[in-house]
Structures are given as C-alpha cells and as structure tokens.
Write an enzyme that holds these catalytic residues in place. Structure first.
Site, PDB file in Angstrom:
ATOM      1  N   LEU A 152       0.982  -1.131  -0.084  1.00 24.57           N
ATOM      2  CA  LEU A 152      -0.073  -0.009  -0.103  1.00 24.57           C
ATOM      3  C   LEU A 152       0.958   1.297  -0.071  1.00 24.57           C
ATOM      4  CD1 LEU A 152      -3.095   0.733   0.294  1.00 24.57           C
ATOM      5  CD2 LEU A 152      -2.741   1.112   2.580  1.00 24.57           C
ATOM      6  N   GLY A 153       1.622   1.360  -0.966  1.00 23.89           N
ATOM      7  CA  GLY A 153       2.278   2.702  -1.388  1.00 23.89           C
ATOM      8  C   GLY A 153       1.760   3.816  -1.969  1.00 23.89           C
ATOM      9  N   ARG A 154       2.335   4.425  -2.612  1.00 24.50           N
ATOM     10  CA  ARG A 154       1.821   5.599  -3.571  1.00 24.50           C
ATOM     11  C   ARG A 154       0.728   5.207  -4.467  1.00 24.50           C
ATOM     12  NH1 ARG A 154       7.779   7.277  -3.604  1.00 24.50           N
ATOM     13  NH2 ARG A 154       7.941   5.494  -4.527  1.00 24.50           N
ATOM     14  N   ILE A 155       1.246   4.125  -5.242  1.00 26.71           N
ATOM     15  CA  ILE A 155       0.228   3.669  -6.353  1.00 26.71           C
ATOM     16  C   ILE A 155      -0.729   2.859  -5.816  1.00 26.71           C
ATOM     17  CG2 ILE A 155       0.177   2.096  -8.366  1.00 26.71           C
ATOM     18  CD1 ILE A 155       2.996   3.064  -9.136  1.00 26.71           C
ATOM     19  N   ARG A 175       5.061  -4.674   4.780  1.00 23.04           N
ATOM     20  CA  ARG A 175       5.915  -5.031   5.844  1.00 23.04           C
ATOM     21  C   ARG A 175       5.639  -4.324   7.109  1.00 23.04           C
ATOM     22  NH1 ARG A 175      11.035  -3.010   2.710  1.00 23.04           N
ATOM     23  NH2 ARG A 175       9.808  -1.364   2.410  1.00 23.04           N
ATOM     24  N   ARG A 231       5.118  -6.117 -10.801  1.00 21.99           N
ATOM     25  CA  ARG A 231       6.728  -6.469 -11.718  1.00 21.99           C
ATOM     26  C   ARG A 231       6.071  -7.977 -11.759  1.00 21.99           C
ATOM     27  NH1 ARG A 231       7.733  -2.038 -12.883  1.00 21.99           N
ATOM     28  NH2 ARG A 231       9.689  -0.807 -12.628  1.00 21.99           N
ATOM     29  N   GLU A 260       9.900  -9.653 -19.912  1.00 25.38           N
ATOM     30  CA  GLU A 260       9.348  -8.824 -21.016  1.00 25.38           C
ATOM     31  C   GLU A 260      10.452  -8.519 -22.124  1.00 25.38           C
ATOM     32  OE1 GLU A 260       7.984  -5.458 -18.707  1.00 25.38           O
ATOM     33  OE2 GLU A 260       6.566  -6.656 -17.554  1.00 25.38           O
ATOM     34  N   HIS A 278       2.977  -3.953 -20.449  1.00 23.07           N
ATOM     35  CA  HIS A 278       3.590  -3.254 -19.651  1.00 23.07           C
ATOM     36  C   HIS A 278       3.412  -1.705 -19.754  1.00 23.07           C
ATOM     37  CE1 HIS A 278       7.115  -2.575 -16.346  1.00 23.07           C
ATOM     38  NE2 HIS A 278       6.057  -1.865 -16.394  1.00 23.07           N
TER      39      HIS A 278
HETATM   40  P1  NAP Z   1       6.317   2.834  -2.937  1.00 22.69           P
HETATM   41  O1  NAP Z   1       5.388   4.032  -2.748  1.00 22.69           O
HETATM   42  O2  NAP Z   1       7.618   2.628  -2.476  1.00 22.69           O
HETATM   43  O3  NAP Z   1       5.352   1.634  -2.547  1.00 22.69           O
HETATM   44  C1  NAP Z   1       5.667   0.162  -2.483  1.00 22.69           C
HETATM   45  C2  NAP Z   1       4.675  -0.340  -1.449  1.00 22.69           C
HETATM   46  O4  NAP Z   1       5.249  -1.846  -1.243  1.00 22.69           O
HETATM   47  C3  NAP Z   1       4.906   0.173  -0.208  1.00 22.69           C
HETATM   48  O5  NAP Z   1       3.714   0.321   0.337  1.00 22.69           O
HETATM   49  C4  NAP Z   1       5.695  -0.984   0.696  1.00 22.69           C
HETATM   50  O6  NAP Z   1       5.149  -1.128   2.050  1.00 22.69           O
HETATM   51  C5  NAP Z   1       5.546  -2.284   0.076  1.00 22.69           C
HETATM   52  N1  NAP Z   1       6.742  -3.185  -0.043  1.00 22.69           N
HETATM   53  C6  NAP Z   1       7.965  -2.794  -0.115  1.00 22.69           C
HETATM   54  N2  NAP Z   1       8.737  -3.914   0.080  1.00 22.69           N
HETATM   55  C7  NAP Z   1       7.807  -4.961   0.169  1.00 22.69           C
HETATM   56  C8  NAP Z   1       7.958  -6.010   0.291  1.00 22.69           C
HETATM   57  N3  NAP Z   1       9.181  -6.849   0.526  1.00 22.69           N
HETATM   58  N4  NAP Z   1       6.796  -6.995   0.558  1.00 22.69           N
HETATM   59  C9  NAP Z   1       5.651  -6.547   0.774  1.00 22.69           C
HETATM   60  N5  NAP Z   1       5.501  -5.166   0.467  1.00 22.69           N
HETATM   61  C10 NAP Z   1       6.597  -4.365   0.372  1.00 22.69           C
HETATM   62  O7  NAP Z   1       6.229   2.517  -4.665  1.00 22.69           O
HETATM   63  P2  NAP Z   1       5.329   3.018  -5.734  1.00 22.69           P
HETATM   64  O8  NAP Z   1       5.454   4.219  -6.435  1.00 22.69           O
HETATM   65  O9  NAP Z   1       3.792   2.693  -5.120  1.00 22.69           O
HETATM   66  O10 NAP Z   1       5.444   1.806  -6.810  1.00 22.69           O
HETATM   67  C11 NAP Z   1       5.290   0.389  -6.549  1.00 22.69           C
HETATM   68  C12 NAP Z   1       5.626  -0.530  -7.691  1.00 22.69           C
HETATM   69  O11 NAP Z   1       4.885  -0.420  -8.586  1.00 22.69           O
HETATM   70  C13 NAP Z   1       7.241  -0.004  -8.100  1.00 22.69           C
HETATM   71  O12 NAP Z   1       8.333  -0.420  -7.338  1.00 22.69           O
HETATM   72  C14 NAP Z   1       7.191  -0.562  -9.547  1.00 22.69           C
HETATM   73  O13 NAP Z   1       7.872  -1.710  -9.861  1.00 22.69           O
HETATM   74  C15 NAP Z   1       5.452  -0.805  -9.971  1.00 22.69           C
HETATM   75  N6  NAP Z   1       5.102   0.151 -11.079  1.00 22.69           N
HETATM   76  C16 NAP Z   1       4.830  -0.602 -12.264  1.00 22.69           C
HETATM   77  C17 NAP Z   1       4.363   0.475 -13.138  1.00 22.69           C
HETATM   78  C18 NAP Z   1       3.818  -0.362 -14.461  1.00 22.69           C
HETATM   79  O14 NAP Z   1       3.937   0.514 -15.680  1.00 22.69           O
HETATM   80  N7  NAP Z   1       3.289  -1.365 -14.663  1.00 22.69           N
HETATM   81  C19 NAP Z   1       4.212   1.677 -13.137  1.00 22.69           C
HETATM   82  C20 NAP Z   1       4.809   2.315 -11.964  1.00 22.69           C
HETATM   83  C21 NAP Z   1       5.382   1.585 -11.001  1.00 22.69           C
HETATM   84  P3  NAP Z   1       5.981  -1.313   3.223  1.00 22.69           P
HETATM   85  O15 NAP Z   1       7.305  -0.728   3.158  1.00 22.69           O
HETATM   86  O16 NAP Z   1       5.314  -1.119   4.431  1.00 22.69           O
HETATM   87  O17 NAP Z   1       6.199  -2.755   3.190  1.00 22.69           O
END
Ligand code: NAP
Length: 312
Positions: A152-155, A175, A231, A260, A278
């Site tokens: 539950l991060g930014r996205i 986590r 991913r 990919e 993607h």
């Molecule tokens: P973010 O703000 O850093 O959020 C990531 C979330 O994942 C956090 O809530 C974190 O929470 C959790 N997390 C981190 N490590 C973890 C683990 N080992 N096990 C379980 N949860 C974990 O990142 P975001 O900006 O939302 O982006 C998330 C991901 O989306 C990116 O890293 C990227 O790979 C993917 N993405 C894909 C696309 C696409 O085109 N499909 C585009 C943009 C991003 P905790 O720290 O509390 O665990």
C-alpha cells in the site's frame, strides 16, 4: 563539474533535445560496439540516464570510475544495483508520484476488464456470437468485493482511493501497518485468504521475488482474481498459469511479466486473463511528466548536487 552524460536508454524525444542542449551526451544506446564505446568515454562520464525497463548493468557501473549519479525514468529501480551504487557513493533518482494516477487507472481498468470479461465480450460482439448464440455468459461484479492490495504505497493508495467509490472493501499486506482505516494482514497468505481480488503494487527485486506463489493462489481460491501492475517477478508465473488453467483461481489481469517483452506464451492461450504490454504509465501526458522529472533531477544534480527525487 564536467557534464558528460551516458545515455543507456533514451527518454522522450523532446526531453532528449533538452538534455542534448545542456550536456555532452554519449549515446551508449545507439552504439553498435558498446564495449569499445565505453572504453573510449568511461573516464569522462559523471552522470547516466536510463529507464526502469532497461536498467543499468552492474558491469557497466563498474566500468565508469567517475560516475556520480544515475537518473532513471520510472519509479521501480529493481533493474539498478542500488547496493553497488551505495558502496560507490553513486546517487540514484527515479520518477515517483507523477505516474500514480495512470498506473492506478490501469489497475482498475484491468480489474474491471477481468471481472467483466471485456476481451471475451469484445470477441463475442465481433465474431457474430451475439447474433448467432445470444447473450454472452454472465460475469461478476466488483461491487461488494474485497480488494487485497500487496504493497500500500503511492500507487497502492491511489488504487484504494479508486476502488472505495466502486463499493469495494480494502485490505492490504506490507512490511508494516499503515495509519489507515483499511484491513491489514501481516501475512500475504492471510491477505489472499481474505481477498476476492489480489492487487499487486509492491516493488520488484529479490525481496519480493515469487512471493505470489502456489500457496498464495490456493488461499485466494477458485473465485479469486490476481491483478498485477507491479513487476512480473513478484509472481511465480508457472504457478499462476497452472492456477488459471486448472481453476485454482478465476482469472487475472496482468500488465507485467517475468520476461518482458518475451511474455510466457502460456498466458496467450487462456481466456480468463486480460493482458496489457507493461503500459500502465503509457500515456503521452504521464511519460512527458516522467521525462521532465529526469531532466529536473539531472539539472538539480549538476546545479546543487542534490536530487529532486532521490532513491538512495
Ligand atoms: P512505493 O510508494 O515505494 O510503494 C511500495 C509499497 O510496497 C509500500 O507500501 C511498501 O510498504 C511495500 N513493500 C515494499 N517492500 C515490500 C516487500 N518486500 N513485501 C511487501 N510489500 C513491500 O512504490 P510505488 O510508487 O507505489 O510503486 C510500486 C511499484 O509499482 C514500483 O516499485 C514499480 O515496480 C511498480 N510500477 C509499475 C508500473 C507499470 O507500468 N506497470 C508503473 C509504476 C510503478 P512497506 O514498506 O510497508 O512494506
């Protein structure tokens, strides 16, 4: 400081022009003999531009003795060896936040398309089945269902804020527990058991490799769905394909794949998946905003030595 920038993977053309006007660009991406190219320019390079999809090979970082900064186009940085950068004192930036809305929209699009069988329905109309066989089989609603968000991060939060007005109940696994009202599960299998739809929005990389495995899919169950906009590496793909084929889960909406662009062809033969190449951030507006953030990070680095959106 000299402004020699190695371009490993290009950003948007207009933004490449901006970079070319300000810095001396070395186009590794266009070099036929990449080894020889690096040998010629290695000592000059202080900054590097790449994209999350291409990343930066660690062996390349090792060959650039004066590299100080990597600016990456994309929010995920699992394709860059952050530990190696930290050891060398190399700073890394990404492009967070500006893509949240389009990625979250895509997550909801894939979820609804999967539950409502959009691709099957499209085919039903196109093929003439509608007039020949009548109405397509009924689908299932998102309303009232439980959305289990992995990360539950930014996205993830942008997805939750869209799913709530649809009438979904939100839960999450990560986590740590966040200061939000949503249901929290400390174990991924627990979230899968609770959820109707498992929405994957955590980072890729070693820490999350294959965490959505056979046991998690079995916990999700035969009326459960997976949507992955994070991913491909987060999911055990052979287990997912088997689960989709054997009715262990009901369906999946996937934007990302382990290999990919050479997606496992096993997905292509399945009727209960909706596939997207993607492209969750793939709008002109968002890609422009991401490219601008790369330009801004590089400018801030050369002007002040501080990045706008640092990773490390
Ligand atoms: P973010 O703000 O850093 O959020 C990531 C979330 O994942 C956090 O809530 C974190 O929470 C959790 N997390 C981190 N490590 C973890 C683990 N080992 N096990 C379980 N949860 C974990 O990142 P975001 O900006 O939302 O982006 C998330 C991901 O989306 C990116 O890293 C990227 O790979 C993917 N993405 C894909 C696309 C696409 O085109 N499909 C585009 C943009 C991003 P905790 O720290 O509390 O665990």
């Amino acid at each position: 400081m000299s402004c020699h920038v190695l371009v490993v993977s290009a950003i948007r053309p207009r933004h490449m022009d901006v970079l070319a006007a300000k810095y001396i660009l070395h186009r590794y991406d266009q070099a036929a003999d990449k080894d020889g190219f690096v040998a010629d320019v290695a000592d000059k390079i202080t900054a590097l531009v790449s994209t999350a999809g291409v990343g930066v090979p660690t062996v390349l970082i090792d060959r650039l003795p004066n590299l100080k900064v990597i600016t990456s186009f994309g929010v995920g940085y699992d394709s860059i060896d952050i530990d190696a950068c930290r050891t060398r004192g190399i700073k890394v930036s990404n492009t967070p936040d500006v893509l949240n809305d389009d990625v979250a929209d895509t997550a909801i699009m894939l979820m609804l398309a999967t539950l409502r069988r959009l691709v099957v329905g499209d085919q039903w109309a196109r093929s003439g089945n509608w007039s020949a066989k009548g109405a397509m089989p009924l689908t299932t609603t998102a309303r009232g269902k439980k959305l289990g968000i992995v990360g539950l991060g930014r996205i993830g939060q942008a997805i939750a804020s869209r799913a709530t007005p649809i009438g979904m109940e939100i839960g999450y696994y990560g986590r740590s527990k966040k200061p939000v009202e949503y249901h929290y599960e400390a174990e991924l299998t627990g979230l899968a058991r609770w959820a109707d739809i498992l929405m994957i929005s955590c980072p890729g990389g070693e820490a999350t490799k294959g965490i959505v495995n056979d046991a998690v899919l079995r916990a999700l169950g035969p009326s459960g769905y997976v949507v992955n906009i994070a991913r491909g590496s987060v999911v055990d793909e052979p287990a997912l394909i088997a689960a989709l084929r054997d009715g262990v889960i009901a369906g999946a909406g996937l934007d990302v794949f382990a290999n990919e662009p050479h997606m496992d062809r096993g997905f292509a033969g399945l009727e209960n998946v909706v596939l997207y190449p993607h492209h969750a951030s793939g709008t002109v507006e968002t890609r422009d905003a991401m490219a601008q953030l790369v330009v801004d990070n590089l400018a801030a680095w050369f002007d002040t030595g501080v990045l706008v959106t640092p990773v490390n």
